[in-house]
Design a protein around this motif. Structure first.
Motif, PDB file in Angstrom:
ATOM      1  N   VAL A  87       0.823  -1.204   0.000  1.00 21.60           N
ATOM      2  CA  VAL A  87       0.000   0.000   0.000  1.00 21.60           C
ATOM      3  C   VAL A  87       0.863   1.261   0.000  1.00 21.60           C
ATOM      4  O   VAL A  87       1.531   1.555   0.990  1.00 21.60           O
ATOM      5  N   PRO A  88       0.850   2.045  -1.082  1.00 24.08           N
ATOM      6  CA  PRO A  88       1.551   3.337  -1.055  1.00 24.08           C
ATOM      7  C   PRO A  88       0.881   4.253  -0.034  1.00 24.08           C
ATOM      8  O   PRO A  88      -0.346   4.228   0.128  1.00 24.08           O
ATOM      9  N   ILE A  89       1.658   5.059   0.659  1.00 20.52           N
ATOM     10  CA  ILE A  89       1.110   5.916   1.696  1.00 20.52           C
ATOM     11  C   ILE A  89       0.081   6.890   1.132  1.00 20.52           C
ATOM     12  O   ILE A  89      -0.895   7.250   1.803  1.00 20.52           O
ATOM     13  N   GLU A  90       0.259   7.300  -0.131  1.00 18.83           N
ATOM     14  CA  GLU A  90      -0.709   8.206  -0.741  1.00 18.83           C
ATOM     15  C   GLU A  90      -2.086   7.546  -0.833  1.00 18.83           C
ATOM     16  O   GLU A  90      -3.115   8.217  -0.707  1.00 18.83           O
ATOM     17  N   GLN A  91      -2.111   6.225  -1.044  1.00 18.66           N
ATOM     18  CA  GLN A  91      -3.391   5.533  -1.143  1.00 18.66           C
ATOM     19  C   GLN A  91      -4.068   5.412   0.217  1.00 18.66           C
ATOM     20  O   GLN A  91      -5.288   5.425   0.312  1.00 18.66           O
ATOM     21  N   VAL A  92      -3.270   5.296   1.274  1.00 19.25           N
ATOM     22  CA  VAL A  92      -3.836   5.271   2.620  1.00 19.25           C
ATOM     23  C   VAL A  92      -4.575   6.576   2.891  1.00 19.25           C
ATOM     24  O   VAL A  92      -5.714   6.589   3.375  1.00 19.25           O
ATOM     25  N   GLU A  93      -3.940   7.679   2.551  1.00 19.06           N
ATOM     26  CA  GLU A  93      -4.553   8.995   2.754  1.00 19.06           C
ATOM     27  C   GLU A  93      -5.820   9.130   1.920  1.00 19.06           C
ATOM     28  O   GLU A  93      -6.850   9.644   2.389  1.00 19.06           O
ATOM     29  N   SER A  94      -5.779   8.627   0.689  1.00 17.55           N
ATOM     30  CA  SER A  94      -6.939   8.704  -0.198  1.00 17.55           C
ATOM     31  C   SER A  94      -8.094   7.854   0.335  1.00 17.55           C
ATOM     32  O   SER A  94      -9.262   8.280   0.300  1.00 17.55           O
ATOM     33  N   LEU A  95      -7.798   6.664   0.847  1.00 11.69           N
ATOM     34  CA  LEU A  95      -8.837   5.793   1.397  1.00 11.69           C
ATOM     35  C   LEU A  95      -9.542   6.451   2.578  1.00 11.69           C
ATOM     36  O   LEU A  95     -10.766   6.416   2.693  1.00 11.69           O
ATOM     37  N   LEU A  96      -8.750   7.037   3.462  1.00 16.54           N
ATOM     38  CA  LEU A  96      -9.321   7.675   4.645  1.00 16.54           C
ATOM     39  C   LEU A  96     -10.233   8.837   4.268  1.00 16.54           C
ATOM     40  O   LEU A  96     -11.319   9.011   4.836  1.00 16.54           O
ATOM     41  N   ARG A  97      -9.811   9.621   3.304  1.00 13.16           N
ATOM     42  CA  ARG A  97     -10.590  10.788   2.904  1.00 13.16           C
ATOM     43  C   ARG A  97     -11.868  10.359   2.177  1.00 13.16           C
ATOM     44  O   ARG A  97     -12.955  10.870   2.439  1.00 13.16           O
ATOM     45  N   ARG A  98     -11.730   9.386   1.265  1.00 14.88           N
ATOM     46  CA  ARG A  98     -12.873   8.968   0.447  1.00 14.88           C
ATOM     47  C   ARG A  98     -13.890   8.151   1.238  1.00 14.88           C
ATOM     48  O   ARG A  98     -15.100   8.340   1.093  1.00 14.88           O
ATOM     49  N   LEU A  99     -13.410   7.241   2.091  1.00 15.37           N
ATOM     50  CA  LEU A  99     -14.323   6.338   2.790  1.00 15.37           C
ATOM     51  C   LEU A  99     -14.866   6.898   4.094  1.00 15.37           C
ATOM     52  O   LEU A  99     -15.986   6.577   4.496  1.00 15.37           O
ATOM     53  N   PHE A 100     -14.061   7.740   4.767  1.00 18.98           N
ATOM     54  CA  PHE A 100     -14.452   8.189   6.104  1.00 18.98           C
ATOM     55  C   PHE A 100     -14.424   9.703   6.279  1.00 18.98           C
ATOM     56  O   PHE A 100     -14.714  10.203   7.366  1.00 18.98           O
ATOM     57  N   GLY A 101     -14.046  10.435   5.239  1.00 19.26           N
ATOM     58  CA  GLY A 101     -14.014  11.884   5.327  1.00 19.26           C
ATOM     59  C   GLY A 101     -12.909  12.410   6.219  1.00 19.26           C
ATOM     60  O   GLY A 101     -12.935  13.577   6.633  1.00 19.26           O
ATOM     61  N   ILE A 102     -11.901  11.575   6.503  1.00 21.66           N
ATOM     62  CA  ILE A 102     -10.837  11.961   7.441  1.00 21.66           C
ATOM     63  C   ILE A 102      -9.692  12.655   6.717  1.00 21.66           C
ATOM     64  O   ILE A 102      -9.135  12.122   5.755  1.00 21.66           O
ATOM     65  N   THR A 103      -9.366  13.842   7.178  1.00 17.35           N
ATOM     66  CA  THR A 103      -8.129  14.506   6.785  1.00 17.35           C
ATOM     67  C   THR A 103      -7.110  14.233   7.882  1.00 17.35           C
ATOM     68  O   THR A 103      -7.350  14.516   9.055  1.00 17.35           O
ATOM     69  N   ILE A 104      -5.985  13.688   7.511  1.00 19.93           N
ATOM     70  CA  ILE A 104      -5.025  13.193   8.488  1.00 19.93           C
ATOM     71  C   ILE A 104      -4.315  14.319   9.228  1.00 19.93           C
ATOM     72  O   ILE A 104      -3.801  15.269   8.616  1.00 19.93           O
ATOM     73  N   GLY A 105      -4.272  14.213  10.544  1.00 21.60           N
ATOM     74  CA  GLY A 105      -3.426  15.076  11.353  1.00 21.60           C
ATOM     75  C   GLY A 105      -2.085  14.409  11.559  1.00 21.60           C
ATOM     76  O   GLY A 105      -1.032  15.022  11.434  1.00 21.60           O
ATOM     77  N   PRO A 157      -7.764  18.314  13.559  1.00 24.97           N
ATOM     78  CA  PRO A 157      -8.852  18.906  14.348  1.00 24.97           C
ATOM     79  C   PRO A 157      -9.406  20.195  13.749  1.00 24.97           C
ATOM     80  O   PRO A 157     -10.465  20.671  14.175  1.00 24.97           O
ATOM     81  N   ASN A 158      -8.716  20.741  12.765  1.00 21.14           N
ATOM     82  CA  ASN A 158      -9.152  22.014  12.183  1.00 21.14           C
ATOM     83  C   ASN A 158     -10.091  21.844  10.991  1.00 21.14           C
ATOM     84  O   ASN A 158     -10.543  22.830  10.425  1.00 21.14           O
ATOM     85  N   ILE A 159     -10.343  20.598  10.623  1.00 24.38           N
ATOM     86  CA  ILE A 159     -11.204  20.346   9.470  1.00 24.38           C
ATOM     87  C   ILE A 159     -12.411  19.530   9.909  1.00 24.38           C
ATOM     88  O   ILE A 159     -12.274  18.450  10.481  1.00 24.38           O
ATOM     89  N   LYS A 160     -13.604  20.046   9.677  1.00 22.95           N
ATOM     90  CA  LYS A 160     -14.814  19.349  10.068  1.00 22.95           C
ATOM     91  C   LYS A 160     -15.045  18.133   9.181  1.00 22.95           C
ATOM     92  O   LYS A 160     -14.797  18.165   7.982  1.00 22.95           O
ATOM     93  N   ASN A 161     -15.526  17.079   9.799  1.00 23.54           N
ATOM     94  CA  ASN A 161     -15.805  15.847   9.066  1.00 23.54           C
ATOM     95  C   ASN A 161     -17.244  15.414   9.356  1.00 23.54           C
ATOM     96  O   ASN A 161     -17.514  14.858  10.417  1.00 23.54           O
ATOM     97  N   PRO A 162     -18.154  15.627   8.441  1.00 25.69           N
ATOM     98  CA  PRO A 162     -19.564  15.296   8.686  1.00 25.69           C
ATOM     99  C   PRO A 162     -19.877  13.807   8.533  1.00 25.69           C
ATOM    100  O   PRO A 162     -20.970  13.368   8.870  1.00 25.69           O
ATOM    101  N   LEU A 163     -18.927  13.014   8.032  1.00 28.99           N
ATOM    102  CA  LEU A 163     -19.216  11.610   7.748  1.00 28.99           C
ATOM    103  C   LEU A 163     -19.216  10.731   8.993  1.00 28.99           C
ATOM    104  O   LEU A 163     -19.880   9.692   9.039  1.00 28.99           O
ATOM    105  N   ILE A 164     -18.433  11.108  10.013  1.00 29.96           N
ATOM    106  CA  ILE A 164     -18.402  10.338  11.259  1.00 29.96           C
ATOM    107  C   ILE A 164     -19.223  11.091  12.299  1.00 29.96           C
ATOM    108  O   ILE A 164     -18.864  12.182  12.730  1.00 29.96           O
ATOM    109  N   ALA A 165     -20.332  10.489  12.690  1.00 34.43           N
ATOM    110  CA  ALA A 165     -21.270  11.174  13.586  1.00 34.43           C
ATOM    111  C   ALA A 165     -20.697  11.381  14.974  1.00 34.43           C
ATOM    112  O   ALA A 165     -20.821  12.449  15.577  1.00 34.43           O
TER     113      ALA A 165
END
Length: 424
Positions: free
Chosen positions: A74-92, A111-119
């Motif tokens: 798994v390239p690290i770029e794909q890990v970041e993409s999976l988190l953003r696409r599947l869970f709306g997470i921007t990595i800190g 913590p500075n970016i709101k994520n509406p996907l995880i309630a």
């Protein structure tokens, strides 16, 4: 003050991404520094590692085969993409956790970016799990694990799966041309068992806690467990014969062969007579989270993680597997009696069942030693899979060659002595 993360110092989480992948071991410790969530196993049982069942394939597809390399690339770029696409997470911040055959990452959200996907956001962070190619073929078993965690979390502390953008607790993703199951779990904070002093009280309390797990899972069922098999079930001990070629020491290979034969004839031959239920299957020092007691000195078990080795088996096997890892941590055979004393305060064990425990301990050690050596042959830089090899060989040789006939009496004596002491 900096947070600590399983012997690895974490700077306070910030928006700066820190891609420290496959971080090195603390050279002062036998145990690698890795996060306390899911699927991290040392020598041993490394559980979810090479376990697996392909519900659509034949028996050869169900468990690890010699020559198989099933770890995700798994390239690290794909890990970041999976988190953003599947869970709306921007990595800190992100840290890869050392593991056998999966890829696991500790994640903190920005913590500075709101994520509406995880309630309901977990303040302690998450663990992203990308399952190996073998386990990813068994979606029904992944669903079973998720349902088990949701069920058990009502009784004891354990990770809870997080729904993705589609409201599902896992998805199948194409990574490097291979299909891998991806899921996110809440992180359970605390120290891991191997990070704290191994006292008699902790051993006793660990036995109590395992009995609580057994009781909590007694009425849990899922159809997937009726057919699920894995390399790490004790029922699968005979399969390690296929991997014995990795052992260069002929005397050690002969010892393992003796253990397998004895386990088959004395335990597996009676398999249908034992009480069965769904078990955790990997109660080890990497999967038990502890916290300090109010006295500021002792530690007690807080929770349990890693459900990749859950399966339907005899309760005997749950006790035997856990006992193995307690002995490895305590570094002496006698202490097993203290762990059993704790278990029996909650669930008494018959004399007959106790007589099989020594076979189970030897069998689990054999599994761990052989499969750890095999995995290391595929990934020589992954020393994590060998972290308890030295102590494991000492323990199995002492048990099998020196104290096998007397160990039942030794455990009983230790148990009685501890229970008669004024302080539990």
């Amino acid at each position: 003050m900096d947070d600590t993360w399983n012997n690895v110092e974490l700077t306070n989480i910030s928006r700066r991404k820190s891609y420290t992948l496959n971080h090195s071991y603390d050279s002062t410790s036998k145990y690698s520094a890795f996060n306390n969530n899911e699927n991290e196993k040392p020598l041993q049982d490394t559980g979810s590692s090479s376990t697996g069942q392909n519900t659509n394939g034949g028996s050869e597809d169900k468990c690890l085969q010699p020559g198989s390399d099933i770890k995700p690339n798994v390239p690290i770029e794909q890990v970041e993409s999976l988190l953003r696409r599947l869970f709306g997470i921007t990595i800190g911040e992100i840290k890869e956790l050392i593991s056998y055959d999966d890829r696991n990452y500790y994640i903190k959200e920005d913590p500075n970016i709101k994520n509406p996907l995880i309630a309901s956001h977990c303040p302690h962070g998450y663990v992203l799990k990308i399952l190996n190619a073998l386990d990813s073929k068994k979606e029904d078993f992944v669903d079973a694990q998720n349902q088990l965690m949701l069920y058990l979390s009502k009784h004891l502390q354990c990770p809870r799966p997080v729904a993705n953008v589609n409201g599902k607790l896992y998805s199948v993703e194409n990574i490097g041309g291979v299909q891998h199951i991806v899921r996110l779990l809440e992180f359970v904070p605390g120290k891991m068992f191997h990070e704290v002093p191994i006292t008699n009280y902790l051993l006793y309390q660990s036995g109590e806690y395992l009995a609580k797990v057994v009781k909590a899972l007694k009425n849990f069922n899922h159809d997937a467990y009726e057919s699920h098999t894995s390399t790490w079930q004790l029922q699968s001990v005979p399969q390690i014969k296929k991997f014995l070629y990795v052992l260069e020491d002929h005397s050690r290979k002969a010892l393992i062969e003796e253990v397998i034969e004895a386990f088959e004839s004395n335990v597996l031959a009676k398999l249908d007579t034992f009480e069965m239920q769904i078990i955790h299957g990997d109660f080890n020092e990497q999967n038990v989270i502890v916290e300090q007691c109010s006295n500021g000195q002792d530690y007690k078990v807080k929770g349990i993680i890693d459900f990749g080795d859950t399966n339907k088996s005899p309760i005997l096997f749950e006790i035997g597997i856990a006992l193995t890892y307690m002995l490895l941590q305590a570094k002496n055979l006698e202490s097993g009696g203290i762990f059993l004393a704790g278990f029996e305060t909650m669930l008494p064990i018959s004399a007959e069942i106790k007589s099989y425990l020594k076979y189970c301990v030897a069998a689990r050690l054999a599994q761990s030693l052989v499969l750890g050596a095999y995995t290391h042959s595929l990934h020589p830089s992954n020393e994590y899979v060998l972290v308890t090899q030295e102590q494991g060989w000492k323990l199995i040789e002492e048990l099998w060659r020196e104290k096998f006939e007397t160990i039942d009496d030794i455990w009983k004596t230790t148990c009685d002595k501890y229970l008669q002491s004024s302080v539990k």
